[in-house]
Design a protein around this motif. Sequence first.
Motif, PDB file in Angstrom:
ATOM      1  N   ALA A  34      59.010  43.798  37.596  1.00 61.37           N
ATOM      2  CA  ALA A  34      57.705  43.328  37.145  1.00 61.37           C
ATOM      3  C   ALA A  34      57.712  43.033  35.653  1.00 61.37           C
ATOM      4  N   PHE A  36      54.941  43.345  32.461  1.00 62.94           N
ATOM      5  CA  PHE A  36      53.681  43.829  31.918  1.00 62.94           C
ATOM      6  C   PHE A  36      53.535  43.253  30.518  1.00 62.94           C
ATOM      7  N   ILE A  46      49.529  44.723  33.989  1.00 59.32           N
ATOM      8  CA  ILE A  46      50.471  43.993  34.821  1.00 59.32           C
ATOM      9  C   ILE A  46      50.241  42.494  34.658  1.00 59.32           C
ATOM     10  N   GLY A  49      54.598  40.687  39.434  1.00 57.14           N
ATOM     11  CA  GLY A  49      55.585  41.556  40.048  1.00 57.14           C
ATOM     12  C   GLY A  49      56.233  40.854  41.228  1.00 57.14           C
ATOM     13  N   TYR A  58      53.207  39.245  43.156  1.00 60.77           N
ATOM     14  CA  TYR A  58      51.856  39.543  42.666  1.00 60.77           C
ATOM     15  C   TYR A  58      51.652  38.890  41.303  1.00 60.77           C
ATOM     16  N   VAL A 101      55.410  48.866  45.002  1.00 60.35           N
ATOM     17  CA  VAL A 101      54.821  47.531  44.763  1.00 60.35           C
ATOM     18  C   VAL A 101      53.309  47.622  44.575  1.00 60.35           C
ATOM     19  N   TRP A 103      52.216  47.890  41.544  1.00 61.84           N
ATOM     20  CA  TRP A 103      52.130  47.173  40.268  1.00 61.84           C
ATOM     21  C   TRP A 103      51.254  47.903  39.255  1.00 61.84           C
ATOM     22  N   ARG A 104      51.237  49.207  39.316  1.00 56.53           N
ATOM     23  CA  ARG A 104      50.545  50.010  38.313  1.00 56.53           C
ATOM     24  C   ARG A 104      51.560  50.465  37.274  1.00 56.53           C
ATOM     25  N   SER A 105      51.116  50.549  36.025  1.00 59.75           N
ATOM     26  CA  SER A 105      52.036  51.003  34.978  1.00 59.75           C
ATOM     27  C   SER A 105      52.495  52.430  35.232  1.00 59.75           C
TER      28      SER A 105
END
Length: 121
Positions: A34, A36, A46, A49, A58, A101, A103-105
């Motif tokens: 991903a 960021f 984000i 990703g 994403y 997946v 997609w959170r930090s």
Amino acid sequence: VQLQASGGGLVEAGDSLTLSCVVSGRAGGADPLAWFRQATGKEREIVAGIAWSAENVYYADSVKGRFTISRDNVQNTVFLQMNSLKPEDTAVYYCALPVDVTWRSSSVRYWGQGTQVTVSS
């Protein structure tokens, strides 16, 4: 594991830029990757990703239709093609290797060192 990002720079609004990130030290991993970004005074967010198979992709709403994420699993590299750049895209961009997946930090296991993207108006 190391993630080495490159490709940032200073561009004008409307220009394009491509970021690259090489992942090393993780042989055999079928990991999502991903991008960021973090602007000055803001939280890291984000951007895009991509799962190992590249079928799960994403994009943040703010970049949909302008940015494209892709990966080369042979070269262990993830790319971020950024078109129609806007001043609000100015930030430090980080490549990341998350554990899932969502997609959170908070799900990122490994971070790259960041590359500055500055878009002038």
